[in-house]
Design a protein around this motif. Structure first.
Motif, PDB file in Angstrom:
ATOM      1  N   LEU A 104       0.828  -1.200   0.000  1.00 40.75           N
ATOM      2  CA  LEU A 104       0.000   0.000   0.000  1.00 40.75           C
ATOM      3  C   LEU A 104       0.871   1.263   0.000  1.00 40.75           C
ATOM      4  O   LEU A 104       0.600   2.218  -0.735  1.00 40.75           O
ATOM      5  CB  LEU A 104      -0.936   0.005   1.210  1.00 40.75           C
ATOM      6  CG  LEU A 104      -1.902   1.178   1.305  1.00 40.75           C
ATOM      7  CD1 LEU A 104      -2.810   1.251   0.079  1.00 40.75           C
ATOM      8  CD2 LEU A 104      -2.733   1.052   2.569  1.00 40.75           C
ATOM      9  N   ALA A 105       1.935   1.253   0.779  1.00 43.84           N
ATOM     10  CA  ALA A 105       2.858   2.397   0.800  1.00 43.84           C
ATOM     11  C   ALA A 105       3.533   2.575  -0.559  1.00 43.84           C
ATOM     12  O   ALA A 105       3.650   3.697  -1.071  1.00 43.84           O
ATOM     13  CB  ALA A 105       3.910   2.219   1.888  1.00 43.84           C
ATOM     14  N   ALA A 114       2.423   1.472  -3.506  1.00 40.03           N
ATOM     15  CA  ALA A 114       1.425   1.855  -4.507  1.00 40.03           C
ATOM     16  C   ALA A 114       1.091   3.339  -4.402  1.00 40.03           C
ATOM     17  O   ALA A 114       0.953   4.023  -5.414  1.00 40.03           O
ATOM     18  CB  ALA A 114       0.161   1.004  -4.341  1.00 40.03           C
ATOM     19  N   THR A 115       0.992   3.847  -3.189  1.00 42.10           N
ATOM     20  CA  THR A 115       0.726   5.270  -2.994  1.00 42.10           C
ATOM     21  C   THR A 115       1.888   6.112  -3.524  1.00 42.10           C
ATOM     22  O   THR A 115       1.684   7.127  -4.194  1.00 42.10           O
ATOM     23  CB  THR A 115       0.471   5.568  -1.501  1.00 42.10           C
ATOM     24  OG1 THR A 115      -0.674   4.803  -1.083  1.00 42.10           O
ATOM     25  CG2 THR A 115       0.232   7.049  -1.262  1.00 42.10           C
ATOM     26  N   THR A 116       3.096   5.654  -3.264  1.00 43.13           N
ATOM     27  CA  THR A 116       4.274   6.360  -3.764  1.00 43.13           C
ATOM     28  C   THR A 116       4.315   6.358  -5.282  1.00 43.13           C
ATOM     29  O   THR A 116       4.544   7.410  -5.905  1.00 43.13           O
ATOM     30  CB  THR A 116       5.559   5.711  -3.201  1.00 43.13           C
ATOM     31  OG1 THR A 116       5.522   5.788  -1.774  1.00 43.13           O
ATOM     32  CG2 THR A 116       6.811   6.394  -3.730  1.00 43.13           C
ATOM     33  N   TRP A 123       1.829   5.943  -7.359  1.00 45.63           N
ATOM     34  CA  TRP A 123       0.744   6.769  -7.880  1.00 45.63           C
ATOM     35  C   TRP A 123       1.175   8.237  -7.905  1.00 45.63           C
ATOM     36  O   TRP A 123       1.024   8.925  -8.912  1.00 45.63           O
ATOM     37  CB  TRP A 123      -0.532   6.599  -7.046  1.00 45.63           C
ATOM     38  CG  TRP A 123      -1.512   7.698  -7.308  1.00 45.63           C
ATOM     39  CD1 TRP A 123      -2.329   7.824  -8.393  1.00 45.63           C
ATOM     40  CD2 TRP A 123      -1.714   8.864  -6.503  1.00 45.63           C
ATOM     41  NE1 TRP A 123      -3.046   9.003  -8.303  1.00 45.63           N
ATOM     42  CE2 TRP A 123      -2.688   9.655  -7.151  1.00 45.63           C
ATOM     43  CE3 TRP A 123      -1.186   9.318  -5.300  1.00 45.63           C
ATOM     44  CZ2 TRP A 123      -3.133  10.864  -6.630  1.00 45.63           C
ATOM     45  CZ3 TRP A 123      -1.628  10.522  -4.784  1.00 45.63           C
ATOM     46  CH2 TRP A 123      -2.593  11.281  -5.446  1.00 45.63           C
ATOM     47  N   ALA A 124       1.705   8.714  -6.784  1.00 46.44           N
ATOM     48  CA  ALA A 124       2.105  10.123  -6.699  1.00 46.44           C
ATOM     49  C   ALA A 124       3.194  10.456  -7.719  1.00 46.44           C
ATOM     50  O   ALA A 124       3.134  11.494  -8.392  1.00 46.44           O
ATOM     51  CB  ALA A 124       2.583  10.453  -5.288  1.00 46.44           C
ATOM     52  N   ARG A 171       1.708  10.398 -11.205  1.00 43.02           N
ATOM     53  CA  ARG A 171       0.851  11.577 -11.388  1.00 43.02           C
ATOM     54  C   ARG A 171       1.676  12.823 -11.676  1.00 43.02           C
ATOM     55  O   ARG A 171       1.333  13.625 -12.542  1.00 43.02           O
ATOM     56  CB  ARG A 171      -0.002  11.783 -10.136  1.00 43.02           C
ATOM     57  CG  ARG A 171      -0.894  12.990 -10.200  1.00 43.02           C
ATOM     58  CD  ARG A 171      -1.781  13.078  -8.955  1.00 43.02           C
ATOM     59  NE  ARG A 171      -2.437  14.352  -8.857  1.00 43.02           N
ATOM     60  CZ  ARG A 171      -3.497  14.726  -9.548  1.00 43.02           C
ATOM     61  NH1 ARG A 171      -4.032  13.901 -10.419  1.00 43.02           N
ATOM     62  NH2 ARG A 171      -4.028  15.923  -9.389  1.00 43.02           N
ATOM     63  N   ALA A 174      -7.665  12.391  -4.701  1.00 41.08           N
ATOM     64  CA  ALA A 174      -8.102  11.264  -3.857  1.00 41.08           C
ATOM     65  C   ALA A 174      -8.874  10.240  -4.684  1.00 41.08           C
ATOM     66  O   ALA A 174      -8.682   9.026  -4.536  1.00 41.08           O
ATOM     67  CB  ALA A 174      -8.961  11.765  -2.699  1.00 41.08           C
ATOM     68  N   TRP A 206      -6.367   8.397  -6.821  1.00 35.95           N
ATOM     69  CA  TRP A 206      -5.594   7.442  -6.023  1.00 35.95           C
ATOM     70  C   TRP A 206      -6.400   6.162  -5.801  1.00 35.95           C
ATOM     71  O   TRP A 206      -5.877   5.059  -5.957  1.00 35.95           O
ATOM     72  CB  TRP A 206      -5.201   8.080  -4.688  1.00 35.95           C
ATOM     73  CG  TRP A 206      -4.519   7.156  -3.738  1.00 35.95           C
ATOM     74  CD1 TRP A 206      -3.253   6.677  -3.841  1.00 35.95           C
ATOM     75  CD2 TRP A 206      -5.065   6.598  -2.541  1.00 35.95           C
ATOM     76  NE1 TRP A 206      -2.974   5.854  -2.768  1.00 35.95           N
ATOM     77  CE2 TRP A 206      -4.075   5.794  -1.955  1.00 35.95           C
ATOM     78  CE3 TRP A 206      -6.303   6.713  -1.904  1.00 35.95           C
ATOM     79  CZ2 TRP A 206      -4.287   5.093  -0.770  1.00 35.95           C
ATOM     80  CZ3 TRP A 206      -6.506   6.030  -0.728  1.00 35.95           C
ATOM     81  CH2 TRP A 206      -5.496   5.235  -0.173  1.00 35.95           C
ATOM     82  N   LEU A 259      -5.524   2.352  -7.098  1.00 33.74           N
ATOM     83  CA  LEU A 259      -5.476   1.144  -6.272  1.00 33.74           C
ATOM     84  C   LEU A 259      -6.406   0.062  -6.818  1.00 33.74           C
ATOM     85  O   LEU A 259      -6.033  -1.119  -6.872  1.00 33.74           O
ATOM     86  CB  LEU A 259      -5.825   1.461  -4.823  1.00 33.74           C
ATOM     87  CG  LEU A 259      -4.835   2.344  -4.074  1.00 33.74           C
ATOM     88  CD1 LEU A 259      -5.340   2.623  -2.663  1.00 33.74           C
ATOM     89  CD2 LEU A 259      -3.450   1.724  -4.029  1.00 33.74           C
TER      90      LEU A 259
END
Length: 126
Positions: free
Chosen positions: A34-35, A37-39, A41-42, A45, A59, A62, A66
């Protein structure tokens, strides 16, 4: 570059979750994915797909990232879980499973994200 940074975040969070938080190989990996994937994504982007951000709220984008990347997650986590459960060496060195999982999910994640999350803005080419 984005994938490499994601791999580093994935590995660092996994080892922190195992060593500092007492999470096991599987729960720790869910957190680390999850960490990562968030990284990614950012970074995608703001770097890879900056010209294709669209008008989606960050949001919402994001969450879409996911959801779309669940296919890559299944491949990634499945590869990791198989390696750490079947190989004592990989269980002792989970970074090997993280790397193999990242490779297994990479093509899914990139192509599905490009198509469904970071699709071109209306009126612009890809």
């Amino acid at each position: 570059m984005v994938g490499t940074i994601g791999f580093l975040v994935d590995t660092a969070v996994l080892y922190a979750a195992i060593g500092l938080a007492g999470a096991g190989l599987y729960a720790g990996r869910a957190l680390s994915y999850l960490a990562a994937a968030t990284t990614t994504w950012a970074l995608n982007r703001h770097w890879t797909f900056r010209h294709r951000r669209g008008s989606a709220h960050p949001a919402r984008q994001w969450i879409a990232f996911l959801v779309v990347n669940l296919f890559g997650f299944a491949s990634n986590y499945g590869t990791y879980a198989a390696l750490v459960s079947l190989s004592p060496f990989c269980a002792q060195h989970p970074v090997i499973g993280v790397a193999a999982g990242a490779v297994a999910g990479m093509a899914w994640n990139f192509s599905l994200s490009r198509r469904f999350v970071f699709s071109p803005r209306p009126g612009r080419g890809s």
